[in-house]
Each structure stands twice: as C-alpha cells, then as structure tokens.
Design a protein around this motif. Structure first.
Motif, PDB file in Angstrom:
ATOM      1  N   LEU A 633       0.827  -1.199   0.000  1.00  0.00           N
ATOM      2  CA  LEU A 633       0.000   0.000   0.000  1.00  0.00           C
ATOM      3  C   LEU A 633       0.863   1.251   0.000  1.00  0.00           C
ATOM      4  N   ALA A 634       0.292   2.343  -0.485  1.00  0.00           N
ATOM      5  CA  ALA A 634       1.008   3.622  -0.488  1.00  0.00           C
ATOM      6  C   ALA A 634       0.044   4.747  -0.174  1.00  0.00           C
ATOM      7  N   TRP A 635       0.578   5.744   0.533  1.00  0.00           N
ATOM      8  CA  TRP A 635      -0.142   6.996   0.752  1.00  0.00           C
ATOM      9  C   TRP A 635       0.116   7.920  -0.426  1.00  0.00           C
ATOM     10  N   GLU A 643      -4.817  12.952   1.973  1.00  0.00           N
ATOM     11  CA  GLU A 643      -4.178  11.709   1.570  1.00  0.00           C
ATOM     12  C   GLU A 643      -5.218  10.636   1.295  1.00  0.00           C
ATOM     13  N   ILE A 644      -4.865   9.737   0.389  1.00  0.00           N
ATOM     14  CA  ILE A 644      -5.630   8.509   0.192  1.00  0.00           C
ATOM     15  C   ILE A 644      -4.667   7.341   0.319  1.00  0.00           C
ATOM     16  N   LEU A 645      -5.228   6.155   0.462  1.00  0.00           N
ATOM     17  CA  LEU A 645      -4.441   4.934   0.601  1.00  0.00           C
ATOM     18  C   LEU A 645      -4.875   3.978  -0.495  1.00  0.00           C
ATOM     19  N   ALA A 646      -3.904   3.486  -1.276  1.00  0.00           N
ATOM     20  CA  ALA A 646      -4.248   2.658  -2.429  1.00  0.00           C
ATOM     21  C   ALA A 646      -3.208   1.566  -2.628  1.00  0.00           C
ATOM     22  N   ARG A 647      -3.621   0.512  -3.327  1.00  0.00           N
ATOM     23  CA  ARG A 647      -2.740  -0.605  -3.630  1.00  0.00           C
ATOM     24  C   ARG A 647      -1.730  -0.193  -4.695  1.00  0.00           C
ATOM     25  N   PHE A 668     -18.435   4.057   0.254  1.00  0.00           N
ATOM     26  CA  PHE A 668     -19.197   2.818   0.380  1.00  0.00           C
ATOM     27  C   PHE A 668     -18.335   1.604   0.073  1.00  0.00           C
ATOM     28  N   TYR A 669     -17.314   1.786  -0.766  1.00  0.00           N
ATOM     29  CA  TYR A 669     -16.503   0.660  -1.208  1.00  0.00           C
ATOM     30  C   TYR A 669     -15.082   0.654  -0.646  1.00  0.00           C
ATOM     31  N   THR A 670     -14.640   1.727  -0.048  1.00  0.00           N
ATOM     32  CA  THR A 670     -13.323   1.740   0.573  1.00  0.00           C
ATOM     33  C   THR A 670     -13.287   2.848   1.615  1.00  0.00           C
ATOM     34  N   ASN A 671     -12.342   2.756   2.539  1.00  0.00           N
ATOM     35  CA  ASN A 671     -12.332   3.758   3.608  1.00  0.00           C
ATOM     36  C   ASN A 671     -11.429   4.946   3.305  1.00  0.00           C
ATOM     37  N   GLN A 672     -10.509   4.820   2.332  1.00  0.00           N
ATOM     38  CA  GLN A 672      -9.592   5.932   2.074  1.00  0.00           C
ATOM     39  C   GLN A 672      -9.232   6.015   0.593  1.00  0.00           C
ATOM     40  N   PRO A 696      -0.006  18.007  -8.842  1.00  0.00           N
ATOM     41  CA  PRO A 696       1.198  17.543  -8.142  1.00  0.00           C
ATOM     42  C   PRO A 696       0.865  16.799  -6.853  1.00  0.00           C
ATOM     43  N   VAL A 697       1.542  15.677  -6.650  1.00  0.00           N
ATOM     44  CA  VAL A 697       1.314  14.855  -5.461  1.00  0.00           C
ATOM     45  C   VAL A 697       2.638  14.269  -4.977  1.00  0.00           C
ATOM     46  N   ALA A 698       2.601  13.741  -3.774  1.00  0.00           N
ATOM     47  CA  ALA A 698       3.717  12.971  -3.225  1.00  0.00           C
ATOM     48  C   ALA A 698       3.211  11.574  -2.890  1.00  0.00           C
ATOM     49  N   VAL A 699       4.096  10.592  -3.007  1.00  0.00           N
ATOM     50  CA  VAL A 699       3.737   9.206  -2.706  1.00  0.00           C
ATOM     51  C   VAL A 699       4.775   8.641  -1.741  1.00  0.00           C
ATOM     52  N   ARG A 700       4.285   7.946  -0.735  1.00  0.00           N
ATOM     53  CA  ARG A 700       5.186   7.294   0.220  1.00  0.00           C
ATOM     54  C   ARG A 700       4.604   5.946   0.607  1.00  0.00           C
ATOM     55  N   PRO A 701       5.477   4.998   0.938  1.00  0.00           N
ATOM     56  CA  PRO A 701       4.968   3.669   1.294  1.00  0.00           C
ATOM     57  C   PRO A 701       4.209   3.690   2.599  1.00  0.00           C
TER      58      PRO A 701
END
Length: 884
Positions: A633-635, A643-647, A668-672, A696-701
């Motif tokens: 997963l990554a933020w 922020e969101i959390l995704a695979r 309804f289908y995911t929390n973040q 523009p975004v940042a990604v971190r594990p």
C-alpha cells in the motif's frame, strides 16, 4: 422450454457511445440483455458494462419514498416543502441564491424542464451539470472554431479513416465498442495514440507518443507549423472557408518552431514526432478522436483548438473518414448541451449573452423572466454554497461529493447549506446521505426519454419495468415542483413525448438555418411515433427527416460570415507544477468495468473482479526511489495535505514522474480511496472544466504489519475500524470480498475473526501462527462454505479466484476442504484479477493456459471462453498472450 416476450429496444446508460440494447423478459421474469444489431452506434456489440446491465436493474439500497430529514413523507409534502422553501429563499435573497446541479445521466426531457424552470421562471443561470467535468471544453472549442457546438463526424468515419489519432483517449477501456469497431474495420490504418501512459489502447499498434503531461498544444502547434512550412495547406479550402490562419501560424511558430523544439518540450523522441507529422501530412483521410486527456485541463480549450487547427489547415473536415472527433463521456452529455444544461448556455444552442437569443427563448417559453447572464459553473457553484451565497441546491442524478475536485470541500459545502435536495435512486451515495430532502428517482429501465450520443445520434431510452416504491421520472419531479411554485400552466406535461415535442419545436423556432442544431422535423411526432422513434443524427429537419450524419460537407459554418475560424494558441503551462514536496504528476481516470462513482456498476457481480480495489500505478524507477513494492500500500498526498491509501501497481506502462489513480471509489466501497479529495480546484478559464490530469502529489509507502482478506456472506465494513485499510467488492447477492491491512499486532486473531463473523454459524476450521502473524480460517455450514479469512505479514497471499469458486458450491469435497487453509499452488506475483468479466476468467487461469501451450487469443477463447462474448477483455488478453 423458456419463452420470451417481445424485446424492448433501448439505449445503454453508460458512456457516450450510445449503444442500442435489446432487453427481453422471459416468462421466468429474468432479463436477457443483448446488443441491438440495428442500432447504428454498436451494430449489436456491447462492452462488459453493457453486457452486465441485467445485474444492475435491481439496484440494492433503492430510495423508495420521499424523505425529509430521514423521515418518510408523501410526495405532496416533499414537493410542497421544496417549492415553499425555494420561493422563500428567492424572495429573501434573489434568484441567484438557488441552484440546480444536474447530470449527463438525465434524459433530454429531464434536462429540458430543469433548465426551463431555472433559467426561464426562477430567472437564474445557476444550473450546471457534471458534464462540466468532461465535455465543457469541446463545447467552447467548437464554438470558437465553428461558431456552434457541433461534432462534425460520425462513427463510420473512424472505420473509413486511413489514419486515426487518439489524443488523450483510452479507447479500449473508456469506449470499448468504438475500440472494437476500429480494430475490426476492414482495411489498414495507422493509429497514433497520444497518452502519457501505455494503455491497452496501444494494442492497436501504430505509434505511441508518451507525451509529457500538459504539452499537447505544443505537439499540435508543431503539426500546424509543419504542414504550413511543407506547403501542405489546402489552399482552396483555407481561402474559401476559413479565416485567421496567419495569426494562428504566428502563435504556433512562437511555441513550436520545429520538430526538435517540439520533441524537447514534449519529451518525445524527435523521430517519433517526425513520423507523426509525416504520416498526418501524407494521409488524406484522418480522424483525430480526443477525450479527457485533452479536455480535463486548465488549458483544455486551447489544446482542442490547436488540434482542430490542423484539420482546418489541411482541409481534413467535412469529408468521409476525416475530421476532429470529441468522444463524449456520459450517455447524454450531448443532450444536455442541446437543451442548455450548462450554466453558460441557453436552450437549443442559443447564447445567454445574446439579447436576441434571450428574447427568442423567453417568447417561446412565454416565461415571466429569463436569465441575463451565465450562472456559476460546477466548482464555482459549490464554492458559492460554502460561502453562503447559494442557500438552496437541488442535485439530480450525480454524486459531487465524490466526483468534483477538492471533494471534501464539496462535502463541507453541502453540510452547511440550508437546503440540499437530492433526486437519487440509491440511498447510500456520498451525496445522498447529505440531503435534507431525498427524492426517489426512477432509473434506467424505468423511464422514457431520449439521449444523444457522441455522433449526434438521438436515441430512445424506453421503460421495460415499473419503478419500485414511489419512484418517479426526473421530469415528473421537476414539473411537480414547478407547478407548486405557481408555474403550472407552463409545465403542464403528462409525458416525456410532450416535452420532447416542445424541445424539438424550440430548436427550429426562428432558426432559418442559422443554428445547425435543429430537430424541428420531429416537433410534430405523435405519441405513437415518439414511442417507435428510430435513432438518427441531427440536424433533423423537414427536408432531412432521417438526419445528417456528417457536418460541414458544403464548407459552410454557423459563424457570422460562414467561415471556420483558426484560433491562435499560445500553450500554457499546467496551473500547478511539481515541487520538491509534491514531485509527481497525478493523472486520474476510468477503469474498464466501472462507471463514475460505482452506484450502478458496483452492484454488478461480474464487473467487480477486474479491478477490485483502488490502486496507484507507478513506474518501476519511481517505485525504487520511493521504496514502494508491488501489491503493498502507499499513501498519496495532494492538495491541502489530503491523503488517500491505495494498492501499489508497479508497471513500465506508467510514464516516469507520473502516477495514475482511478476516479471511481467512494466511501461505500473503501475507507480511504476518494482520489478527488487530493485535487486542487483548478479550472480552464474559458470552459470552467477542472484539471484532473495534472495535479502535483507525493507518494510514500505505507508500512503495514499485516495484510489479508475476508470472503463472507455478511457485510463487515462497519466493524472494520481496526483496519488501517479496507476495500470491498461484491461477489454475489450475499457475498462480499474485503481486502484489509493494518499496523497493529493482533495477538488474538481467532477472537477477532469470530467477533467480525458473529453472524456466521457453523464449523470453524482454523490455523494460527502468532509468531509469524499468520491466521487462516474457514467457516462451513452444512458442508457449504460461508466465510474464510486469510491474514499474513506478506501481501503476496494466495490467489482468491479458486476460493471464490468454492463459495458457489453446495458441497465441498474432502480435497477442497483440506486446501482451504493452505491455499493452492500458483504464482503469487501474478495479479489475481478477472480479465474476462463475462465468463469470470482470471489472469492466473489465462497464464496457466499459456504455460500449457495455448498460445493464441483464439485458443484461449476456445478453452476458457475469454474474449468470446463482449470482447472488452481482448486488448488485455492479446497482451498476456504476446508477453508484452
């Protein structure tokens, strides 16, 4: 033997292709869905979403009765309350203190009465539509170039073209039926795909230009300069039918003087740019089809006009197999544009800024007032709600709390708005739960009307079932409120047919050929003729009753002097560049088997397997720098620190420096997973269309201590608060799959599992290793599998496809029971998702077949069925077989 009743011919409720659908009800009360072979859009084809329509007719969680504050009320009370509150707010604060936010999911008749009420009787321009998010840019570009919002081509032009340019369009996933028409068309054609990502659309071959995000206008300006400098201008066409070329050339030369400059700015190989330019110049029949990659930009209008300029300079317009082609996002985005559903328009392609047009529409409607200026566009409308300038909003058939940029601010705006009315068919959308007054709206299959597709073809949507509960068509709801507000004699409609006749008559009122949108040839249809109306493209006049497939064949345009206009384009940088704190470019978009915010497709059993959870695709080089690992997963952090959390999906398909996240997921289908919470509210200044392709975004594990999944016949998400991440997908009428992950170190997984699955009675089979933090359990009731749990420190846990099959069995064999806790052998690095939705064929099954010697798409189709029905999976299947 099962007998069937006569088929109902209707139109698909998803994308702007506008496919014809045949719905047949058997004597066992089951629906059979097939493509309509007589419909000119699809000629019998359907994509995965269309093929699964029967699974979404009985939508779970329907709104069945009007509600005020969550309390069931009568229609009379709901309508009276809305009318009185709207009148009170208008009296106290003026007509601009109220607003409608509507949708390309509405039928044209719904759209027409909503626009008429707001602009002609309330007297405000404050009605806008979610089509603002996808199609308002082409509207302005067409108006600038042609004088009117007109798409010049038809679908047959795609098949007749010798070269097709797909600019910012993932045709394979977003318009699958057009992809199949193009890929199966006879003859050879050169296809250029302009997209930062290598999508499955590139399986068409040809040339892929992995352009630097935001630089499309430079690429097209360079093409304009190249055609001019190489003396490849259609001199006769330009001289007799256009104006403004010299100014456009000067602007283009300033930004894109030569191929080397274009290649450097767009970060493309110079040889590929040269190939694109040479092939365009040498090919007579060129169609340039474009979609959200161009539209959803802070300079989208200029990008589209830069592309149109290339067709004008070369005379590649108004001819078979040639022209610029805007691929519409929603089923009736075009119909909404026809009736003035955008805040910047009047009805029937007339302009709010034009005094003669305002007078004409007001006289036709016999209305007491008329809006004198454009209303607030979508994002500005919700800003005004938050600021208290708008005191009441009525939202119809859309979910802005998920779909608009800066989505959390939209939610805050609705929470503080004094009156929020929502017309919706499903109770649990992120927007519906914020309604003060919730109205039960009829949906696809339950109401009658028309829609207009990307090629200007008007088709009928027909009802084949009764609305459940007290649900009503949107046009009926709007007209009842209009009557309660005192406008009854002007909204005295008893059918969709009557509204359509008025809409058609307005299109021809005092027209005299000045506006190409003219369907006055349909203004005298009887109810029976309306019921049996066949698809046809506008203009539809008394002299052309069957419609007009291709525009501008005579070289005349609906401008004051009859000439098309070149537009001088000075490319603009994206409104927000990347920085050290947000060093990556976020691009959002669709996946193959889901639609918008999943209100309908999320309920389909077969559509959930292809992409079961939100994800972020990252290039391998970026993943290595960021410490990201596939399937973990990554933020993703964006505007305002949201922020969101995704695979994590690591793939070389993704352009370095960019990431892709799908737009569909909601609470309804995911929390973040609501990706639009990350987006700053940035819009094109001309069209008001938001920027969804360059943020523009940042990604971190996200380092989790454990990963896992539940497959269960009970819904768990209210109890999953312990999980840092959860996403769920429907596997059956009473079967759910939950992907979960967390950071705590649970010492008592057996206790937790039993608490979560307290509704599951039966025999428990368990394995628990507290040292390795592994837990597996299966619950059987009368030999039938009712739940299973897998938890591990490693995200590479066993594939799920074989487990899901076991839930479909009434009895499990001894061998199957033995494998429940230990999984099956398989390549755990393979993505465990459904490739073929129609026959539930997973990627592991396809890869196994390839290992066993089935080395062609045809052979795998014969073995597994994959690709043998709707064909939406064929591009992906082809790449799996070829090993790309």
């Amino acid at each position: 033997m099962t007998s069937t009743l006569p088929a109902c011919q209707t139109t698909c409720p998803y994308c702007g292709v506008g496919c014809g659908v045949q719905v047949t009800l058997t004597d066992k009360q089951t629906l059979q869905i097939e493509g309509d072979p007589t419909h000119p859009a699809n000629l019998g084809r359907l994509c995965s979403k269309g093929s699964a329509l029967a699974e979404t007719v009985e939508l779970p969680g329907r709104v069945l009765h009007p509600q005020i504050g969550g309390r069931r009320v009568s229609w009379e009370e709901a309508i009276t309350t809305i009318a009185e509150k709207f009148k009170q707010i208008i009296t106290e604060h003026g007509p601009d203190s109220v607003a409608f936010y509507v949708s390309g999911q509405l039928l044209t008749e719904d759209y027409y009465v909503a626009n008429k009420l707001m602009k002609g009787f309330i007297g405000s321009g404050n009605i806008d539509t979610n089509s603002r998010l996808c199609m308002s840019t082409p509207v302005v570009a067409h108006q600038r170039a042609f004088g009117e919002d007109c798409v010049p081509v038809c679908y047959e032009d795609l098949e007749q073209a010798e070269m097709v340019v797909l600019a910012g369009s993932n045709l394979a996933w977003c318009h699958p039926v057009l992809f199949r028409r193009l890929s199966q068309a006879p003859g050879e054609r050169f296809v250029v795909t302009i997209d930062p990502r290598r999508t499955y659309t590139t399986s068409l071959g040809g040339l892929h230009l992995a352009i630097k995000p935001g630089t499309d206008a430079v690429l097209f300006n360079g093409l304009l300069v190249y055609l001019y400098d190489q003396n490849l201008v259609d001199e006769s066409f330009v001289a007799n039918h256009t104006e403004g070329l010299k100014t456009a050339i000067a602007a283009a030369r300033a930004s894109a003087p030569d191929i080397a400059s274009v290649a450097r700015i767009c970060e493309l190989p110079a040889g590929d740019v040269a190939t694109f330019y040479r092939r365009f110049a040498a090919t007579e029949r060129v169609v340039s089809a474009y979609s959200q990659g161009l539209n959803q930009s802070t300079s989208g209008v200029d990008k589209v006009n830069a592309l149109i300029n290339c067709h004008l300079v070369s005379g590649r317009i108004g001819k078979p197999g040639a022209g610029p082609f805007s691929l519409t996002g929603q089923p009736n985005a075009m119909g909404g544009r026809e009736v003035g559903g955008l805040a910047s328009q009047l009805a029937a392609h007339m302009a709010l800024e034009n005094e003669e047009d305002r007078s004409r529409v007001q006289r036709f409607w016999q209305s007491p007032t008329i809006a004198e200026k454009p209303g607030l566009k979508a994002t500005a409308l919700f800003d005004a709600i938050l600021e208290g300038k708008i005191q009441a909003v009525w939202i119809m058939a859309t979910n802005p709390a998920v779909s608009l940029p800066d989505a959390d601010q939209v939610r805050r705006a609705l929470e503080c708005c004094p009156l929020v009315v929502v017309s919706e068919c499903v109770q649990t959308t992120d927007t519906a739960v914020l309604a003060d007054i919730l109205l039960p709206a009829a949906t696809w299959g339950e109401k009658d009307g028309t829609v207009t597709n990307s090629a200007r073809v008007i088709s009928r949507q027909r009802a084949f079932r009764s609305p459940p509960g007290e649900s009503q068509p949107d046009w009926w709801i709007v007209t009842q409120v209009a009557k309660a507000m005192g406008y009854g004699q002007y909204f005295d409609y008893d059918s969709a047919a009557r509204i359509f006749r008025e809409h058609a008559a307005l299109s021809g009122f005092e027209n005299d050929g000045r506006r190409l949108f003219d369907i006055s040839g349909l203004s005298s249809l009887s109810d029976e003729q309306y019921d049996s109306l066949l698809p046809r493209p506008w203009p539809i006049t008394h002299s052309a009753p069957e419609g007009t497939s291709r525009l501008f064949a005579d070289g005349r345009y609906p401008t004051e002097n009859g000439r098309a206009r070149f537009i001088a384009v000075e490319p603009a940088l994206p409104a927000r560049e990347i920085s050290t704190s947000r060093p990556l470019v976020l691009n959002t978009g669709r996946v193959r088997d889901q639609w918008h915010t999943m209100t309908r497709t999320g309920a389909s059993l077969r559509l959930s397997g292809h992409t079961p959870e939100p994800f972020v695709t990252v290039h391998p080089g970026d993943a290595e720098k960021l410490g990201l690992h596939h399937k973990e997963l990554a933020w993703v952090r964006g505007h305002g620190g949201h922020e969101i959390l995704a695979r994590v999906h690591i793939t070389s398909r993704q352009r370095p420096g960019s990431i892709f996240v799908p737009m569909h997921w909601n609470d309804f289908y995911t929390n973040q997973g609501r990706v639009n919470t990350l987006l700053e509210n940035l819009v094109d200044p001309l069209s008001g269309q938001p920027e969804f392709k360059h943020q523009p975004v940042a990604v971190r594990p996200c380092h989790c201590e454990w990963f896992g999944f539940y497959i269960t016949r009970v819904e768990l998400h209210p109890q999953l608060k312990y999980a840092l991440y959860w996403a769920r997908v429907r596997l059956g009428q009473e079967l759910w799959r939950y992907e979960v992950a967390g950071n705590d170190e649970p010492k008592a997984w057996p206790t937790r599992a039993r608490e979560l699955l307290e509704g599951e009675q039966g025999v428990w089979i368990e394995y628990h290793d507290s040292v390795r933090n592994q837990y597996r359990a299966a619950v059987l009731h009368e030999e039938r599998l009712v739940a299973c749990v897998y938890i591990s420190r490693n995200p590479q846990i066993p594939p799920r496809d074989w487990l899901i099959e076991l839930f479909e069995r009434e009895l499990l064999s001894k061998e199957e029971r033995m494998t429940l806790l230990f999984g099956r052998e398989g390549d755990e690095t393979v993505d465990d998702h459904t490739v073929c939705a129609c026959f539930k064929v997973s990627e592991p099954k396809i890869r196994q077949a390839i290992k066993e010697g089935y080395q062609s798409v045809e052979a795998i189709g014969q073995l597994l069925g994959a690709g043998q029905k709707c064909g939406s999976c064929l591009p992906e299947l082809h790449e799996l077989v070829s090993g790309e």
